[in-house]
Design a protein around this motif. Structure first.
Motif, PDB file in Angstrom:
ATOM      1  N   VAL A 330       0.827  -1.207   0.000  1.00  0.00           N
ATOM      2  CA  VAL A 330       0.000   0.000   0.000  1.00  0.00           C
ATOM      3  C   VAL A 330       0.862   1.257   0.000  1.00  0.00           C
ATOM      4  CG1 VAL A 330      -1.707   1.315   1.313  1.00  0.00           C
ATOM      5  CG2 VAL A 330      -1.935  -1.169   1.118  1.00  0.00           C
ATOM      6  N   THR A 331       1.843   1.319   0.886  1.00  0.00           N
ATOM      7  CA  THR A 331       2.691   2.518   0.925  1.00  0.00           C
ATOM      8  C   THR A 331       3.461   2.677  -0.386  1.00  0.00           C
ATOM      9  OG1 THR A 331       4.528   1.294   1.951  1.00  0.00           O
ATOM     10  CG2 THR A 331       2.951   2.369   3.421  1.00  0.00           C
ATOM     11  N   HIS A 332       3.953   1.556  -0.922  1.00  0.00           N
ATOM     12  CA  HIS A 332       4.692   1.591  -2.178  1.00  0.00           C
ATOM     13  C   HIS A 332       3.810   2.043  -3.332  1.00  0.00           C
ATOM     14  CE1 HIS A 332       6.270  -0.320  -5.910  1.00  0.00           C
ATOM     15  NE2 HIS A 332       7.421   0.111  -5.447  1.00  0.00           N
ATOM     16  N   ALA A 333       2.549   1.635  -3.320  1.00  0.00           N
ATOM     17  CA  ALA A 333       1.633   2.032  -4.388  1.00  0.00           C
ATOM     18  C   ALA A 333       1.540   3.555  -4.477  1.00  0.00           C
ATOM     19  CB  ALA A 333       0.250   1.431  -4.139  1.00  0.00           C
ATOM     20  N   PHE A 334       1.492   4.221  -3.347  1.00  0.00           N
ATOM     21  CA  PHE A 334       1.338   5.679  -3.346  1.00  0.00           C
ATOM     22  C   PHE A 334       2.633   6.384  -3.751  1.00  0.00           C
ATOM     23  CE2 PHE A 334      -2.083   4.891   0.042  1.00  0.00           C
ATOM     24  CZ  PHE A 334      -3.079   4.838  -0.922  1.00  0.00           C
ATOM     25  N   PHE A 335       3.749   6.053  -3.073  1.00  0.00           N
ATOM     26  CA  PHE A 335       4.964   6.839  -3.387  1.00  0.00           C
ATOM     27  C   PHE A 335       5.582   6.441  -4.726  1.00  0.00           C
ATOM     28  CE2 PHE A 335       6.791   3.727  -0.168  1.00  0.00           C
ATOM     29  CZ  PHE A 335       7.608   3.023  -1.030  1.00  0.00           C
ATOM     30  N   LYS A 336       5.420   5.179  -5.151  1.00  0.00           N
ATOM     31  CA  LYS A 336       5.993   4.814  -6.446  1.00  0.00           C
ATOM     32  C   LYS A 336       5.145   5.363  -7.594  1.00  0.00           C
ATOM     33  CE  LYS A 336       9.233   3.016  -7.000  1.00  0.00           C
ATOM     34  NZ  LYS A 336       9.651   1.633  -7.107  1.00  0.00           N
ATOM     35  N   SER A 382      10.825  14.606  -4.327  1.00  0.00           N
ATOM     36  CA  SER A 382      11.708  14.437  -3.165  1.00  0.00           C
ATOM     37  C   SER A 382      10.986  13.715  -2.032  1.00  0.00           C
ATOM     38  CB  SER A 382      12.201  15.807  -2.691  1.00  0.00           C
ATOM     39  OG  SER A 382      12.928  16.455  -3.704  1.00  0.00           O
ATOM     40  N   ILE A 383       9.710  14.072  -1.801  1.00  0.00           N
ATOM     41  CA  ILE A 383       8.938  13.404  -0.741  1.00  0.00           C
ATOM     42  C   ILE A 383       8.777  11.923  -1.047  1.00  0.00           C
ATOM     43  CG2 ILE A 383       6.649  13.262   0.317  1.00  0.00           C
ATOM     44  CD1 ILE A 383       6.436  16.301   0.018  1.00  0.00           C
ATOM     45  N   ALA A 387      10.304   8.572   0.855  1.00  0.00           N
ATOM     46  CA  ALA A 387       9.511   7.419   1.293  1.00  0.00           C
ATOM     47  C   ALA A 387      10.089   6.123   0.755  1.00  0.00           C
ATOM     48  CB  ALA A 387       8.055   7.587   0.836  1.00  0.00           C
ATOM     49  N   LEU A 388      10.508   6.133  -0.512  1.00  0.00           N
ATOM     50  CA  LEU A 388      11.107   4.935  -1.104  1.00  0.00           C
ATOM     51  C   LEU A 388      12.436   4.599  -0.434  1.00  0.00           C
ATOM     52  CD1 LEU A 388      11.316   2.723  -3.229  1.00  0.00           C
ATOM     53  CD2 LEU A 388      12.173   4.420  -4.849  1.00  0.00           C
ATOM     54  N   GLY A 390      13.181   5.081   2.547  1.00  0.00           N
ATOM     55  CA  GLY A 390      12.967   4.641   3.919  1.00  0.00           C
ATOM     56  C   GLY A 390      13.429   5.635   4.956  1.00  0.00           C
ATOM     57  N   LEU A 391      13.318   6.922   4.649  1.00  0.00           N
ATOM     58  CA  LEU A 391      13.692   7.943   5.620  1.00  0.00           C
ATOM     59  C   LEU A 391      12.587   8.107   6.666  1.00  0.00           C
ATOM     60  CD1 LEU A 391      15.236  10.678   3.306  1.00  0.00           C
ATOM     61  CD2 LEU A 391      16.447   9.273   4.979  1.00  0.00           C
ATOM     62  N   PRO A 392      12.940   8.465   7.899  1.00  0.00           N
ATOM     63  CA  PRO A 392      11.926   8.696   8.928  1.00  0.00           C
ATOM     64  C   PRO A 392      10.942   9.784   8.518  1.00  0.00           C
ATOM     65  CG  PRO A 392      14.117   8.556   9.893  1.00  0.00           C
ATOM     66  CD  PRO A 392      14.316   8.585   8.407  1.00  0.00           C
ATOM     67  N   PHE A 393       9.739   9.692   9.067  1.00  0.00           N
ATOM     68  CA  PHE A 393       8.632  10.605   8.815  1.00  0.00           C
ATOM     69  C   PHE A 393       7.954  10.366   7.465  1.00  0.00           C
ATOM     70  CE2 PHE A 393      11.678  12.869  11.544  1.00  0.00           C
ATOM     71  CZ  PHE A 393      10.898  13.001  12.691  1.00  0.00           C
ATOM     72  N   PHE A 394       8.333   9.281   6.793  1.00  0.00           N
ATOM     73  CA  PHE A 394       7.663   8.905   5.549  1.00  0.00           C
ATOM     74  C   PHE A 394       7.101   7.494   5.697  1.00  0.00           C
ATOM     75  CE2 PHE A 394      10.950  11.956   4.213  1.00  0.00           C
ATOM     76  CZ  PHE A 394      10.141  12.908   3.605  1.00  0.00           C
ATOM     77  N   SER A 395       6.097   7.197   4.868  1.00  0.00           N
ATOM     78  CA  SER A 395       5.389   5.921   5.006  1.00  0.00           C
ATOM     79  C   SER A 395       6.293   4.731   4.726  1.00  0.00           C
ATOM     80  CB  SER A 395       4.187   5.900   4.053  1.00  0.00           C
ATOM     81  OG  SER A 395       4.616   6.044   2.699  1.00  0.00           O
ATOM     82  N   GLY A 396       7.206   4.869   3.760  1.00  0.00           N
ATOM     83  CA  GLY A 396       8.084   3.762   3.429  1.00  0.00           C
ATOM     84  C   GLY A 396       8.950   3.328   4.598  1.00  0.00           C
ATOM     85  N   PHE A 397       9.296   4.263   5.462  1.00  0.00           N
ATOM     86  CA  PHE A 397      10.088   3.942   6.652  1.00  0.00           C
ATOM     87  C   PHE A 397       9.317   2.981   7.549  1.00  0.00           C
ATOM     88  CE2 PHE A 397      11.015   4.749  11.123  1.00  0.00           C
ATOM     89  CZ  PHE A 397      12.387   4.530  11.170  1.00  0.00           C
ATOM     90  N   LEU A 398       8.022   3.225   7.727  1.00  0.00           N
ATOM     91  CA  LEU A 398       7.207   2.393   8.600  1.00  0.00           C
ATOM     92  C   LEU A 398       7.067   0.976   8.052  1.00  0.00           C
ATOM     93  CD1 LEU A 398       4.368   4.940   9.483  1.00  0.00           C
ATOM     94  CD2 LEU A 398       6.313   4.279  10.908  1.00  0.00           C
ATOM     95  N   SER A 399       6.763   0.863   6.753  1.00  0.00           N
ATOM     96  CA  SER A 399       6.530  -0.471   6.189  1.00  0.00           C
ATOM     97  C   SER A 399       7.833  -1.265   6.105  1.00  0.00           C
ATOM     98  CB  SER A 399       5.872  -0.351   4.812  1.00  0.00           C
ATOM     99  OG  SER A 399       6.604   0.491   3.946  1.00  0.00           O
ATOM    100  N   LYS A 400       8.937  -0.607   5.775  1.00  0.00           N
ATOM    101  CA  LYS A 400      10.217  -1.329   5.747  1.00  0.00           C
ATOM    102  C   LYS A 400      10.635  -1.735   7.163  1.00  0.00           C
ATOM    103  CE  LYS A 400      12.247   0.476   1.494  1.00  0.00           C
ATOM    104  NZ  LYS A 400      13.419   1.127   0.861  1.00  0.00           N
ATOM    105  N   ASP A 401      10.418  -0.855   8.117  1.00  0.00           N
ATOM    106  CA  ASP A 401      10.730  -1.166   9.515  1.00  0.00           C
ATOM    107  C   ASP A 401       9.947  -2.388   9.978  1.00  0.00           C
ATOM    108  OD1 ASP A 401      11.594  -0.769  12.265  1.00  0.00           O
ATOM    109  OD2 ASP A 401       9.576  -0.004  12.614  1.00  0.00           O
ATOM    110  N   ALA A 402       8.668  -2.476   9.562  1.00  0.00           N
ATOM    111  CA  ALA A 402       7.840  -3.617   9.946  1.00  0.00           C
ATOM    112  C   ALA A 402       8.388  -4.920   9.359  1.00  0.00           C
ATOM    113  CB  ALA A 402       6.400  -3.400   9.485  1.00  0.00           C
TER     114      ALA A 402
END
Length: 653
Positions: A330-336, A382-383, A387-388, A390-402
């Protein structure tokens, strides 16, 4: 809400896009002006229906009989559950934004009716996969998705490269689909059904070995659709289709079908099957990341990145956590999708107003310094890139961390060797940060290399293109999925049924440090005289004798071939030359030597034996004939000698 209440939404969700396909296809170019808005309107209705009937807490089935084989009745069933709710929302929302974007990006195309008709056909097929309650029904729509992808990739059929890319995608997907169908037939043979509810009850009756084979066959379908090694070669070349198509089916939805399939069949996957899936996903994740670090085409970098991220989702399934795989989906769908649409905005900005053969608007070596010309696109890109990466404060960070957390929890049960996989995931996240920093610099920073073309005048895209990019970049921020930017255990994982696991507090720290280290390495590379070897790999537009060697993408027939097959055939050729031909030559020489030996034996012993026999008989005959001389005295001598020898023999006895 009773199951009967879901009959109408099932027909609406499937019927509206199919009706849109028929209307736009049959109406022809007369609807070109309104085709995009018709598609947007129908998809918006589908999104509203999806949200209105979202009931994740309860399973709803819509079923009707289709045909009967012997004593077995096959029914077509549609399923509404948590997975359905998530995927319907993602598919409709991304498709809505892509079609809105396309109204501006594709406005000059003479075949808009066909373009939006194919998108509606794709939506019909993808929604069918999401709603399918059985593997058989899913396979029917699975093939329709393959057809839709073929049509959209090859939309510009007058371009040889686009036609070839469509054929390549179609063929490689058929290989995976053959394995998928084999798994379905095996399940039907051993359980008598392909319905998910029935399978969940009967699967215990199947032996573990057979179940592992079935799971790997079904995974073959994922390998094709989700571009897993070794069937991943089609995805980068699929970028020959229109950029919005890349955002829709090759970043957010179609390629996610394989991950959705794994989530659906997770209860079928044995430990051995998951281990194979884990290994394949790891190979894909790393190979995609390494290839993205070397690519120059702005869309091809994102395509290799998609391969890598899909590999990461497959790795999550291998860890036994389809929930975190779906979270990253889901997170990848949005930022990619945001990255692809932003790339389209960049391509739109640097496309020459006059045709210039040596200038490629997709080559990042023809860009640079665009942040001042495209400020909104730069911020959104840039945003999404953050996210892709995996920087903090972006959705990709959360899903990769999980996923990383699940990896270490899995390794703790698997054994010491298991820790290799989550460590590789962290390393791959660092590679992602590196190649996205590289791309960001090549496109938006540094020297304005597009100025070599006098007809390139970069400008910001119209609002119809910017609005979807802005929405997707906003959805790439962390707070949509978790209140705590450093803890992935937010509402989304709870929503899809993730069990409560121990949170590893050090994982976000290690992942963040790794990402920052790789960004620092990319930054140091940017400070060199020739960052990323742009000058060594390109030439000035004023040197026509070298233009065709560097600036243009190679469209020669040799490069049309499927790259994995080129690699395989190269070594097969060596094997044939050194081993097979060598063996044949050795066999031929051995046969000649053996024939000479047999000839010598035949001449010496066989013919010699025959000749010796003839000689002995002839000699005996001549000896006997010599004694028949007709002289009586000779006969007396012979008689006397005979009697003498007989007496001698008797005396010896």
């Amino acid at each position: 809400m009773p199951d009967s209440a879901y009959v109408l939404p099932a027909y609406l969700l499937l019927g509206l896009p199919f009706l849109g396909f028929l209307v736009l296809w049959l109406a022809g170019k007369s609807l070109n002006k309104f085709a995009g808005w018709i598609g947007v309107f129908l998809t918006a209705i589908g999104l509203i229906v999806s949200l209105k009937y979202a009931d994740p807490s309860t399973l709803h089935l819509v079923k009707f009989d289709w045909l009967t084989i012997g004593n077995t009745a096959i029914s077509l069933s549609f399923r509404f559950d948590t997975l359905t709710c998530v995927m319907l929302a993602v598919v409709h929302f991304v498709a809505l934004l892509v079609q809105l974007y396309s109204t501006a990006y594709m406005h000059d195309d003479p075949n808009l009716h066909r373009y939006f008709a194919f998108i509606q056909l794709f939506l019909f097929s993808m929604i069918g996969i999401v709603l399918a309650e059985s593997l058989l029904l899913m396979y029917i729509f699975w093939e329709l998705v393959g057809l839709s992808s073929y049509l959209l990739i090859g939309f510009w059929y007058f371009k040889p490269r686009a036609v070839w890319a469509a054929q390549k995608a179609f063929v490689l997907n058929r290989i995976g689909d053959a394995a998928f169908l084999t798994g379905i037939l095996m399940l039907f043979y051993y359980t008598g059904s392909t319905d998910f509810e029935v399978l969940s009850l009967k699967i215990e009756s199947v032996s573990p070995g057979i179940l592992t084979a079935i799971g790997l066959c079904l995974f073959g379908g994922c390998m094709g659709k989700s571009a897993q090694w070794p069937l991943s070669g089609w995805l980068p070349d699929a970028m020959e289709g229109p950029t919005p198509v890349s955002a829709l089916i090759h970043a957010a939805t179609m390629v996610a079908a394989g991950i959705f399939l794994l989530a659906r069949i997770s209860f079928l996957l044995t430990i051995d099957a998951r281990l194979v899936i884990l290994i394949i996903g790891t190979i894909t994740m790393l190979s995609g990341a390494f290839k993205a670090m070397k690519a120059w085409d702005i869309k091809r970098v994102l395509a290799y990145s998609t391969m890598s991220q899909l590999g990461l989702m497959v790795v999550a399934v291998g860890f036994g956590s389809w929930q975190t795989a779906l979270f990253h989906l889901v997170t990848h769908a949005f930022f990619k999708a945001g990255l692809f649409l932003s790339a389209g905005s960049v391509i739109h900005a640097v496309t020459p107003s006059q045709s210039e053969a040596p200038f490629d608007p997709q080559d990042m070596r023809t860009m640079g310094g665009l942040r001042t010309k495209l400020p909104i696109t730069f911020i959104c890109f840039s945003i999404c890139a953050g996210a892709l990466a995996g920087l903090p404060f972006f959705s990709g960070f959360l899903s990769k961390d999980a996923i990383i957390t699940e990896g270490f929890l899995w390794a703790a049960e698997f054994g010491v060797l298991g820790y290799v996989f989550p460590i590789i995931v962290i390393f791959s996240a660092g590679l992602t940060a590196y190649y996205m920093s590289r791309q960001l610099w090549l496109v938006f920073f540094g020297e304005k290399r597009f100025e070599v073309s006098p007809s390139v005048h970069p400008h910001e895209s119209p609002i119809a293109m910017l609005l979807p990019i802005i929405l997707l970049s906003v959805l790439s921020l962390f707070f949509w999925f978790s209140v705590n930017p450093f803890n992935a255990e937010g509402w989304f994982l709870t929503f899809i049924g993730q069990s409560e696991d121990a949170h590893l507090a050090w994982v976000p720290i290690v992942a963040t440090v790794t990402t920052l280290v790789f960004i620092l390495l990319a930054y140091r590379q940017m400070q060199t005289n020739d960052p990323f070897d742009t000058k060594a790999s390109s030439v000035s537009i004023s040197t026509p004798e070298k233009q065709k060697l560097t600036w243009l993408r190679d469209y020669s027939q040799e490069h049309y071939f499927i790259i994995p097959f080129v690699f395989i055939t190269k070594y097969l050729k060596l094997f044939e030359k050194k081993v097979i031909d060598g063996f044949i030559d050795l066999l031929a020489k051995g046969s000649v030597i053996f024939a000479h030996l047999i000839g010598w034996i035949d001449k010496t012993f066989v013919d010699g034996g025959v000749n010796l026999t003839v000689f002995a008989i002839r000699s005996a005959g001549q000896a006997a004939r010599s004694m028949q001389s007709g002289k009586i005295q000779s006969y007396y001598i012979v008689t006397a000698m005979g009697i003498f020898l007989l007496i001698l023999w008797l005396l010896m006895l």
